[in-house]
Scaffold this motif. Structure first.
Motif, PDB file in Angstrom:
ATOM      1  N   SER A   3       0.843  -1.182   0.000  1.00 28.39           N
ATOM      2  CA  SER A   3       0.000   0.000   0.000  1.00 28.39           C
ATOM      3  C   SER A   3       0.879   1.232   0.000  1.00 28.39           C
ATOM      4  CB  SER A   3      -0.874   0.007   1.239  1.00 28.39           C
ATOM      5  OG  SER A   3      -0.071  -0.119   2.379  1.00 28.39           O
ATOM      6  N   ARG A   4       0.620   2.093  -0.904  1.00 32.50           N
ATOM      7  CA  ARG A   4       1.405   3.317  -0.956  1.00 32.50           C
ATOM      8  C   ARG A   4       0.462   4.491  -1.140  1.00 32.50           C
ATOM      9  NH1 ARG A   4       6.598   1.828  -1.706  1.00 32.50           N
ATOM     10  NH2 ARG A   4       6.939  -0.158  -2.738  1.00 32.50           N
ATOM     11  N   ARG A   5       0.866   5.542  -0.504  1.00 29.61           N
ATOM     12  CA  ARG A   5       0.048   6.727  -0.672  1.00 29.61           C
ATOM     13  C   ARG A   5       0.344   7.354  -2.023  1.00 29.61           C
ATOM     14  NH1 ARG A   5      -1.098  11.166   3.645  1.00 29.61           N
ATOM     15  NH2 ARG A   5      -2.260   9.364   4.276  1.00 29.61           N
ATOM     16  N   MET A  87       5.643   3.669   5.860  1.00 31.32           N
ATOM     17  CA  MET A  87       5.934   3.935   7.262  1.00 31.32           C
ATOM     18  C   MET A  87       5.541   2.762   8.133  1.00 31.32           C
ATOM     19  SD  MET A  87       5.918   7.595   8.080  1.00 31.32           S
ATOM     20  CE  MET A  87       4.753   8.849   7.679  1.00 31.32           C
ATOM     21  N   LEU A  88       6.248   2.644   9.226  1.00 31.81           N
ATOM     22  CA  LEU A  88       5.875   1.671  10.242  1.00 31.81           C
ATOM     23  C   LEU A  88       6.009   2.375  11.582  1.00 31.81           C
ATOM     24  CD1 LEU A  88       5.166  -1.346  10.729  1.00 31.81           C
ATOM     25  CD2 LEU A  88       7.583  -1.744  11.060  1.00 31.81           C
ATOM     26  N   GLY A  89       4.896   2.483  12.276  1.00 32.84           N
ATOM     27  CA  GLY A  89       4.897   3.235  13.529  1.00 32.84           C
ATOM     28  C   GLY A  89       5.045   2.329  14.733  1.00 32.84           C
ATOM     29  N   GLY A 104       3.432  -6.886   6.015  1.00 32.75           N
ATOM     30  CA  GLY A 104       2.884  -5.596   5.613  1.00 32.75           C
ATOM     31  C   GLY A 104       3.814  -4.933   4.621  1.00 32.75           C
ATOM     32  N   ALA A 105       3.510  -3.684   4.314  1.00 27.35           N
ATOM     33  CA  ALA A 105       4.238  -3.002   3.246  1.00 27.35           C
ATOM     34  C   ALA A 105       5.718  -2.830   3.574  1.00 27.35           C
ATOM     35  CB  ALA A 105       3.606  -1.643   2.975  1.00 27.35           C
ATOM     36  N   ARG A 179      -3.517  16.756   1.923  1.00 25.82           N
ATOM     37  CA  ARG A 179      -4.437  16.220   0.930  1.00 25.82           C
ATOM     38  C   ARG A 179      -5.650  17.120   0.713  1.00 25.82           C
ATOM     39  NH1 ARG A 179      -5.779  10.056   0.545  1.00 25.82           N
ATOM     40  NH2 ARG A 179      -7.458  10.084  -0.949  1.00 25.82           N
TER      41      ARG A 179
ATOM     42  N   GLY B  30       2.277   6.578  13.075  1.00 21.53           N
ATOM     43  CA  GLY B  30       2.642   6.097  11.744  1.00 21.53           C
ATOM     44  C   GLY B  30       1.523   5.379  11.014  1.00 21.53           C
ATOM     45  N   ARG B  32      -1.647   5.347   8.750  1.00 19.99           N
ATOM     46  CA  ARG B  32      -2.274   6.288   7.831  1.00 19.99           C
ATOM     47  C   ARG B  32      -3.757   6.258   8.123  1.00 19.99           C
ATOM     48  NH1 ARG B  32      -0.457   3.282   2.910  1.00 19.99           N
ATOM     49  NH2 ARG B  32      -1.254   1.742   4.363  1.00 19.99           N
ATOM     50  N   ASP B  69     -12.693   9.421  -2.593  1.00 21.38           N
ATOM     51  CA  ASP B  69     -11.312   9.859  -2.665  1.00 21.38           C
ATOM     52  C   ASP B  69     -11.159  11.369  -2.821  1.00 21.38           C
ATOM     53  OD1 ASP B  69      -8.832   8.368  -2.747  1.00 21.38           O
ATOM     54  OD2 ASP B  69      -8.506   9.473  -4.621  1.00 21.38           O
ATOM     55  N   ASN B  79      -0.254  12.249   8.144  1.00 23.60           N
ATOM     56  CA  ASN B  79      -0.866  10.913   8.183  1.00 23.60           C
ATOM     57  C   ASN B  79      -2.330  10.916   8.581  1.00 23.60           C
ATOM     58  OD1 ASN B  79       1.379   9.474   7.492  1.00 23.60           O
ATOM     59  ND2 ASN B  79       2.029   9.179   9.604  1.00 23.60           N
ATOM     60  N   ASP B  81      -6.029  12.155   7.662  1.00 22.32           N
ATOM     61  CA  ASP B  81      -6.933  12.789   6.712  1.00 22.32           C
ATOM     62  C   ASP B  81      -8.370  12.695   7.217  1.00 22.32           C
ATOM     63  OD1 ASP B  81      -4.733  13.225   5.158  1.00 22.32           O
ATOM     64  OD2 ASP B  81      -5.148  11.652   3.698  1.00 22.32           O
ATOM     65  N   LEU B 113     -10.466   2.348  -0.633  1.00 20.82           N
ATOM     66  CA  LEU B 113      -9.443   3.089   0.115  1.00 20.82           C
ATOM     67  C   LEU B 113      -8.566   2.180   0.947  1.00 20.82           C
ATOM     68  CD1 LEU B 113     -11.653   5.997   1.460  1.00 20.82           C
ATOM     69  CD2 LEU B 113     -10.081   6.064  -0.465  1.00 20.82           C
ATOM     70  N   TYR B 115      -6.128   0.264   0.512  1.00 17.50           N
ATOM     71  CA  TYR B 115      -4.672   0.238   0.414  1.00 17.50           C
ATOM     72  C   TYR B 115      -4.049   1.576   0.725  1.00 17.50           C
ATOM     73  CZ  TYR B 115      -5.249  -4.368  -1.320  1.00 17.50           C
ATOM     74  OH  TYR B 115      -5.577  -5.684  -1.398  1.00 17.50           O
ATOM     75  N   GLU B 116      -4.918   2.524   1.022  1.00 21.48           N
ATOM     76  CA  GLU B 116      -4.388   3.846   1.251  1.00 21.48           C
ATOM     77  C   GLU B 116      -4.343   4.197   2.728  1.00 21.48           C
ATOM     78  OE1 GLU B 116      -5.311   7.924  -0.913  1.00 21.48           O
ATOM     79  OE2 GLU B 116      -6.303   6.157  -1.732  1.00 21.48           O
ATOM     80  N   PHE B 117      -5.180   3.516   3.488  1.00 24.49           N
ATOM     81  CA  PHE B 117      -5.241   3.813   4.919  1.00 24.49           C
ATOM     82  C   PHE B 117      -5.079   2.546   5.739  1.00 24.49           C
ATOM     83  CE2 PHE B 117      -7.587   7.247   2.867  1.00 24.49           C
ATOM     84  CZ  PHE B 117      -6.934   8.342   3.416  1.00 24.49           C
ATOM     85  N   ASP B 118      -4.415   2.699   6.863  1.00 29.34           N
ATOM     86  CA  ASP B 118      -4.303   1.565   7.782  1.00 29.34           C
ATOM     87  C   ASP B 118      -5.491   1.517   8.729  1.00 29.34           C
ATOM     88  OD1 ASP B 118      -1.686   1.048   6.799  1.00 29.34           O
ATOM     89  OD2 ASP B 118      -0.946   2.678   8.065  1.00 29.34           O
ATOM     90  N   GLN B 249      -1.723  -2.731  13.380  1.00 29.13           N
ATOM     91  CA  GLN B 249      -0.362  -2.444  12.914  1.00 29.13           C
ATOM     92  C   GLN B 249      -0.454  -1.557  11.687  1.00 29.13           C
ATOM     93  OE1 GLN B 249       2.777  -2.456  13.098  1.00 29.13           O
ATOM     94  NE2 GLN B 249       3.003  -3.504  15.046  1.00 29.13           N
ATOM     95  N   PRO B 250       0.336  -0.514  11.655  1.00 30.14           N
ATOM     96  CA  PRO B 250       0.361   0.229  10.395  1.00 30.14           C
ATOM     97  C   PRO B 250       0.994  -0.666   9.332  1.00 30.14           C
ATOM     98  CG  PRO B 250       2.040   1.049  11.902  1.00 30.14           C
ATOM     99  CD  PRO B 250       1.260   0.020  12.645  1.00 30.14           C
ATOM    100  N   MET B 251       0.546  -0.523   8.110  1.00 32.01           N
ATOM    101  CA  MET B 251       1.059  -1.413   7.063  1.00 32.01           C
ATOM    102  C   MET B 251       2.467  -1.006   6.684  1.00 32.01           C
ATOM    103  SD  MET B 251      -0.962  -3.766   6.289  1.00 32.01           S
ATOM    104  CE  MET B 251      -0.896  -4.296   4.583  1.00 32.01           C
TER     105      MET B 251
END
Ligand SMILES: Nc1ncnc2c1ncn2[C@@H]1O[C@H](COP(=O)(O)OP(=O)(O)O)[C@@H](O)[C@H]1O
Ligand SMILES: [Mg+2]
Lengths: 536, 251
Positions: A3-5, A87-89, A104-105, A179, B30, B32, B69, B79, B81, B113, B115-118, B249-251
């Motif tokens: 997943s990428r922004r 990112m990984l938090g 994960g990514a 955004r 971290g 999203r 979107d 991070n 939105d 959405l 793949y865009e947000f965790d 977990q954030p991706m």
């Protein structure tokens, strides 16, 4: 799935004030044009992580462990800013190996690049961040502008005075999109691009910071990459090869000692093997009295590093071993893993002792002194001859041997014949790799690729046999050492069976591989490249 | 992508406050994060200084005619939105009623959405309606702010009953005490007793604190303008526990 922004526009290009323009001057001008509020300055501690051989950087990005107030995160920033960051938090301490990351990514990005290599801290930076927020009429942030002043921190030193001595990295001004406010971002960026006060600069902070400390990124490679002159004295070329290989050994030594990852020892051993090969294969170029001594000493070094490498190999291959068994037996193999881990530790302990011994230190010291001697070539038979002559002759002889041994092998030949051929092929390969720069690149590439292909087959063939034999040996050892469940031994038996089957398969593939290697075209290529030239 | 709804049948219990702060903390960690303000009152939209849409795009959006979107706005925080509230959400039930499988519409809208947000945090309007049913279908967990009073216990039980009757009990229900006042003996007593009966009650709880009210003045999460205040730390504990309970977990 990664997943990428989606980035809006090239959001990562940084700017720096041009020479003679102060940051305050620039900010003043910015303030005239835009309405912004400034946050309290914050500090980010950054540790860039990469493998010893810079696999992440070479693989297309940087990985940074950022600490900012109580947030701790890992950030993957691709060199190509059109790709998004990952990112990984909530990371307290970054895991060292790719496989230790949660699925994960982040893991799917760095895991395949790192393979078996561990992450090491490459540089520590402390960055003072001033964040300017561009506001709309509700005083809502529509773009963020970050001014970053970074300074490398000496590793393991928190002493502020020392850190002050470190050269600062040029100020970086970064825009961070918000955004849904693309127009505002575009306005600001246009203003920055048009401004003669600032100039765009490379976005890679890691590289800039390392350069600022006088270092260089991606400065390690164990690849043989020489630039030789065909007419230089052979001894000088050989000296350079040995010096490079000694350098590889020395660079990897700390990682071998600390057992940071298995690749340190691997590179260390490859350098030993190449050294031995150069000592024995490039005959008559160095004084014979000395080469005999060093041959023996490096053989010793190869031998004492072997057992630990074996354990690494089995541990690295363990998951594949396990997965090769039917599911219901996979669990039975766990005691083997425990055995391997325990023995790896033991062997490594012994290795560390050997590397701390006077014998080892003596060897390295003598070898370094020897390579520094000015009269290397004069005291040997061929040392002062042109390199191309010596190299071509040796390669020609070795190639001839390879073809002779290979041609003699048929479907009934014993394994030893193939193992012998493998040895000769390896020698030939090293020789060609040492000296490839004196041959036309477009011509020698083919033969090297071909011999590697053949070596893959021969290597697998022998390694599978050795592995099967070793596993049997481990089984006995495990029984001797204590209660090993019968199920474990049975599972290991299945492994041995599987390995031997695969070995047979490799044997079956040999003749096709060899035929391809030894076809007329390739033989002619060898003849054309290494045939007599001015010599006998 | 995890979807967590902050929900209670009742209003004024601290839903928005929790949603806003948790979204902010998650983003700091971290993740999203997308905060979807589903309440026409637009309180979280207000806290993030985003202008709510007034022109009735919401109806189109709910029906899938308008890309979600394009409606998303960045906040003042990296991070994080926001999908702003729309005044026409008042008619959301009606808009949803026109759709074939109305109860699954929200999930369907969010899917692209993923793949865009965790993490998606839904700030929900009160009451049980078609909108809340949508929320129950979309979310994997319900965070239920509960004021430690006897009346709130009844509403909480009402919620459980509804979930059970509608076969929605796969959803993780995570109640926590909100606006708790340790000086009030009823609060103290309920906070002691209730978790014994409902084991899923969270350990973390949010005290009654004027800093939370001041969010309206600052138009910022309390975890941003006073990260060390008691309330902010309580939200931090709440978020940590949520992340742990749901293995986020954030991706
Ligand atoms: N922990 C708290 N302490 C004090 N006031 C609070 C607290 N939580 C919420 N409030 C206040 O109560 C009111 C309702 O809170 P809100 O979070 O908007 O609830 P809901 O979303 O459930 O309607 C707001 O004015 C808010 O500032
Ligand atoms: Mg609300």
């Amino acid at each position: 799935m990664i997943s990428r922004r989606k980035p809006t526009i090239n959001p990562d290009t940084a700017f720096s004030p041009v020479a003679g323009v102060s940051l305050e001057q620039f900010l003043g001008e910015l303030g005239h044009r835009f309405d912004f509020s400034e946050e309290r300055p914050a500090y980010i501690d950054r540790t860039y992580l990469d493998s010893f051989d810079w696999r992440l950087f070479e693989g297309g990005g940087t990985l940074c462990f950022e600490r900012e107030s109580h947030a701790r995160r890992l950030v993957w920033t691709p060199h190509d800013s059109r790709q998004g960051r990952v990112m990984l938090g909530r990371v307290n301490k970054p895991p060292r190996f790719g496989w230790d990351y949660p699925p994960g990514a982040m893991r799917s990005t760095i895991g395949p690049l790192l393979e078996m290599r561990a992450l090491l801290p490459r540089i520590d930076l402390v960055t003072r961040v001033r964040t300017l927020r561009l506001l709309d009429d509700e005083r809502k942030t529509v773009v963020r502008l970050r001014v970053e002043e970074s300074r490398p921190r000496r590793a393991e030193r928190d002493d502020d005075e020392l850190n002050q001595e470190q050269p600062p990295v040029a100020v970086r001004i970064v825009t961070l999109p918000v955004r849904g406010y693309d127009d505002e971002l575009a306005d600001l960026r246009k203003w920055l691009y048009d401004s003669d006060r600032v100039t765009p600069r490379t976005p890679c902070l890691l590289e800039e910071a390392i350069n600022a400390t006088g270092g260089r990124v991606a400065d390690y490679s164990s690849k043989l990459d020489f630039e030789f002159d065909p007419d230089m004295p052979a001894a000088e070329a050989v000296r350079e090869i040995h010096r490079f290989l000694l350098g590889v050994m020395e660079q990897n030594l700390f990682g071998v000692r600390e057992d940071i990852d298995s690749e340190f020892l691997h590179d260390f051993r490859v350098a030993i093997r190449r050294t031995r090969s150069a000592l024995t294969q490039v005959k008559g170029v160095l004084p014979a009295s000395a080469t005999d001594h060093f041959k023996e000493r490096f053989a010793w070094l190869g031998q004492v590093t072997g057992p630990t490498r074996d354990m690494h190999v089995y541990l690295l291959g363990f998951d594949d071993y396990r997965d090769s068994l039917p599911r219901q037996y996979q669990g039975d193999l766990e005691p083997l893993r425990a055995f391997l881990i325990a023995h790896q530790k033991l062997e490594h302990g012994q290795l560390v002792e050997r590397l701390a011994s006077p014998e080892f230190e003596e060897l390295i010291r003598q070898w370094r002194d020897f390579l520094a001697r000015t009269d290397l070539g004069a005291r040997s038979k061929h040392g002062d001859k042109p390199l191309i002559e010596v190299a071509s002759k040796r390669i020609r002889e070795m190639a001839q041997r390879v073809f002779e041994e290979g041609d003699a092998i048929d479907d009934r030949s014993p394994p030893e014949d193939l193992h012998e051929l493998r040895k000769s092929c390896k020698k030939l390969r090293y020789l060609m790799e040492f000296f490839q720069s004196i041959y036309p690149a477009n011509k020698i590439g083919g033969p090297i690729r071909e011999i590697k292909r053949l070596l893959d087959n021969l290597g697998d063939y022998q390694d599978l046999e050795v592995q099967a034999g070793k596993l049997r040996h481990f089984a006995h050892q495990m029984v001797e050492e204590g209660a090993t469940p019968a199920d474990t031994l049975l599972a290991m038996g299945m492994l041995v069976d599987g390995l031997l089957r695969r070995q047979q398969q490799k044997r079956g593939e040999f003749s096709e591989r060899y035929a391809r290697f030894a076809d007329t075209e390739n033989r002619q290529r060898f003849q054309a490249l290494f045939g007599n030239r001015g010599g006998k | 992508m995890n979807i967590v709804a902050v929900y209670n049948i009742k209003g004024g219990v601290g839903k928005t406050s929790a949603a806003v702060n948790i979204a902010h903390l998650a983003a700091q960690d971290g993740f999203r994060v997308l905060l979807w303000d589903l309440d026409p009152q637009a309180a979280s939209t207000y806290y993030f200084r985003v202008k709510p849409r007034i022109r009735g795009g919401g109806k189109k959006m709910i029906r899938g005619k308008l890309d979600l979107d394009d409606q998303i706005k960045g906040t003042d925080y990296e991070n994080l939105d926001l999908l702003p509230a729309d005044f026409s959400y008042r008619k959301m039930d009606v808009a949803l009623g026109d759709i074939k499988k109305p109860a699954l519409q929200l999930l369907k809208l969010l899917r692209p959405l993923s793949y865009e947000f965790d993490l998606v945090v839904l700030d929900c309007p009160p009451s049980i309606s078609l909108v809340s049913e949508n929320i129950f279908h979309a979310a994997s967990a319900l965070l239920v702010p509960t004021i430690p009073t006897t009346l709130s216990i009844r509403t909480y039980q009402q919620l459980l009953k509804f979930l059970k009757e509608n076969k929605l009990d796969r959803i993780d229900v995570l109640p926590f005490f909100s606006m708790a006042d340790r000086r009030k003996s009823m609060h103290v007593e309920i906070m002691r007793q209730l978790p014994k009966k409902y084991r899923n009650f969270m350990d973390a709880w949010i005290p009654y604190a004027s800093d939370v009210e001041r969010m309206g003045l600052h138009r910022e999460p309390v975890t941003a303008f006073a990260p060390n205040a008691i309330a902010a730390r309580a939200y931090q504990r709440l978020w940590n526990e949520v992340a742990e309970r749901l293995s986020l977990q954030p991706m």
